[in-house]
Design a protein around this motif. Structure first.
Motif, mmCIF file in Angstrom:
data_model
loop_
_atom_site.group_PDB
_atom_site.id
_atom_site.type_symbol
_atom_site.label_atom_id
_atom_site.label_comp_id
_atom_site.label_asym_id
_atom_site.label_seq_id
_atom_site.Cartn_x
_atom_site.Cartn_y
_atom_site.Cartn_z
ATOM 1 N N GLU A 81 -16.835 31.809 -16.200
ATOM 2 C CA GLU A 81 -15.468 31.630 -15.722
ATOM 3 C C GLU A 81 -15.090 32.846 -14.884
ATOM 4 O OE1 GLU A 81 -11.163 30.156 -17.571
ATOM 5 O OE2 GLU A 81 -12.743 30.915 -18.893
ATOM 6 N N THR B 152 -13.660 34.043 -10.509
ATOM 7 C CA THR B 152 -12.964 33.590 -9.308
ATOM 8 C C THR B 152 -13.814 32.639 -8.484
ATOM 9 O OG1 THR B 152 -11.701 35.660 -9.217
ATOM 10 C CG2 THR B 152 -11.801 34.349 -7.207
ATOM 11 N N PRO C 173 -5.015 23.296 -15.550
ATOM 12 C CA PRO C 173 -6.431 23.672 -15.541
ATOM 13 C C PRO C 173 -6.768 24.551 -16.741
ATOM 14 C CG PRO C 173 -5.219 25.096 -14.046
ATOM 15 C CD PRO C 173 -4.207 24.172 -14.708
ATOM 16 N N SER D 119 -1.079 27.343 -16.436
ATOM 17 C CA SER D 119 -2.307 27.962 -16.935
ATOM 18 C C SER D 119 -1.966 29.048 -17.946
ATOM 19 C CB SER D 119 -3.107 28.572 -15.782
ATOM 20 O OG SER D 119 -2.522 29.785 -15.348
ATOM 21 N N THR E 261 -9.246 19.787 -15.584
ATOM 22 C CA THR E 261 -7.845 19.706 -15.169
ATOM 23 C C THR E 261 -7.274 18.419 -15.748
ATOM 24 O OG1 THR E 261 -8.512 18.669 -13.080
ATOM 25 C CG2 THR E 261 -8.004 21.014 -13.030
ATOM 26 N N TRP F 17 -13.945 29.164 -10.232
ATOM 27 C CA TRP F 17 -12.668 28.464 -10.102
ATOM 28 C C TRP F 17 -12.409 28.031 -8.662
ATOM 29 C CZ3 TRP F 17 -10.179 25.973 -13.539
ATOM 30 C CH2 TRP F 17 -10.103 26.421 -14.870
ATOM 31 N N LEU G 274 -14.987 23.411 -17.260
ATOM 32 C CA LEU G 274 -13.703 23.496 -16.572
ATOM 33 C C LEU G 274 -13.086 22.109 -16.496
ATOM 34 C CD1 LEU G 274 -14.495 25.906 -13.582
ATOM 35 C CD2 LEU G 274 -13.739 26.472 -15.897
ATOM 36 N N LEU H 169 -8.646 32.632 -12.249
ATOM 37 C CA LEU H 169 -7.939 31.423 -11.830
ATOM 38 C C LEU H 169 -6.804 31.731 -10.861
ATOM 39 C CD1 LEU H 169 -7.357 28.422 -11.927
ATOM 40 C CD2 LEU H 169 -6.116 28.773 -14.079
#
Length: 216
Positions: A50, A52, A14, A79, A30, A55, A28, A85
């Motif tokens: 960006e 918590t 990610p 990461s 992955t 994410w 964002l 994250l």
């Protein structure tokens, strides 16, 4: 998602990068790795910042698609310890394994411990495939700077020492270069407005995935 679960390693990278258009935001992404070590883009989303909460929302949508993967030893996430994250991963994927990008770890290490010998010791330890080589590198590091060894020993070896990685991932990567390659690929698109950038991104992604070998 079926292609990822059926034909890729249980390894996910990610990352987030800034969008430079009029409205800003964070892209964002992955990225997975298939059996040929090629990139396998998974999920792309745009959020305000960006953090918590962003994410967590992003990973919950990912978890709804791929599940927890307990039958295959759980997922492994690589990461560079982006803001928020770690907490989100612990919340959404509590059974997953975590790895930290060695380039970013070394950047922090280098800020306190300089010198080519310490740099060499750090990378030999990180890349070691067995405990003996890791111990040898750490012993050499202690000769050059004993404090550096104590600092590294406090870190969970499963997050940075290759010999301690979760074997179910079947992936030896110690950096997040794979997802950084994706960010580099979409760099020019991040200067556009949101809708055009996502529309331009979609066809080459579909072309890349449709060209993969198919299982009977």
């Amino acid at each position: 998602m079926k292609g990822f679960k059926d034909g890729c390693r249980p390894y996910i990278g990610p990352n987030g990068c800034h969008i430079h258009g009029l409205y800003g935001g964070i892209l964002l992404v992955t990225v997975g790795i298939d059996a040929n070590n090629d990139l396998f883009p998974l999920v792309v989303a745009v959020v305000e910042v960006e953090c918590t909460d962003s994410w967590t929302w992003f990973l919950k949508n990912l978890e709804a698609c791929i599940g927890q993967n307990k039958s295959r030893g759980n997922w492994t996430f690589m990461s560079d310890q982006q803001k928020g994250l770690g907490l989100a991963l612990d919340k959404v994927f509590p059974y997953a394994f975590h790895r930290f990008c060695e380039r970013h770890m070394y950047a922090n290490f280098r800020s306190d411990y300089h010198g080519m010998l310490l740099r060499l010791d750090f990378w030999i330890a990180a890349r070691a495939f067995n405990l003996h080589d890791w111990n040898t590198a750490m012993e050499e590091m202690s000769k050059h700077k004993d404090e550096a060894v104590r600092i590294m020993a406090r870190k969970d070896k499963e997050t940075w020492a290759r010999h301690s990685f979760n074997p179910f991932a079947k992936c030896e990567n110690i950096t997040n270069n794979d997802v950084e390659s994706f960010n580099s690929w979409v760099r020019d698109l991040r200067d556009l407005h949101l809708d055009p950038s996502l529309e331009i991104m979609h066809p080459p992604l579909m072309k890349r995935l449709s060209g993969r070998p198919r299982r009977n």
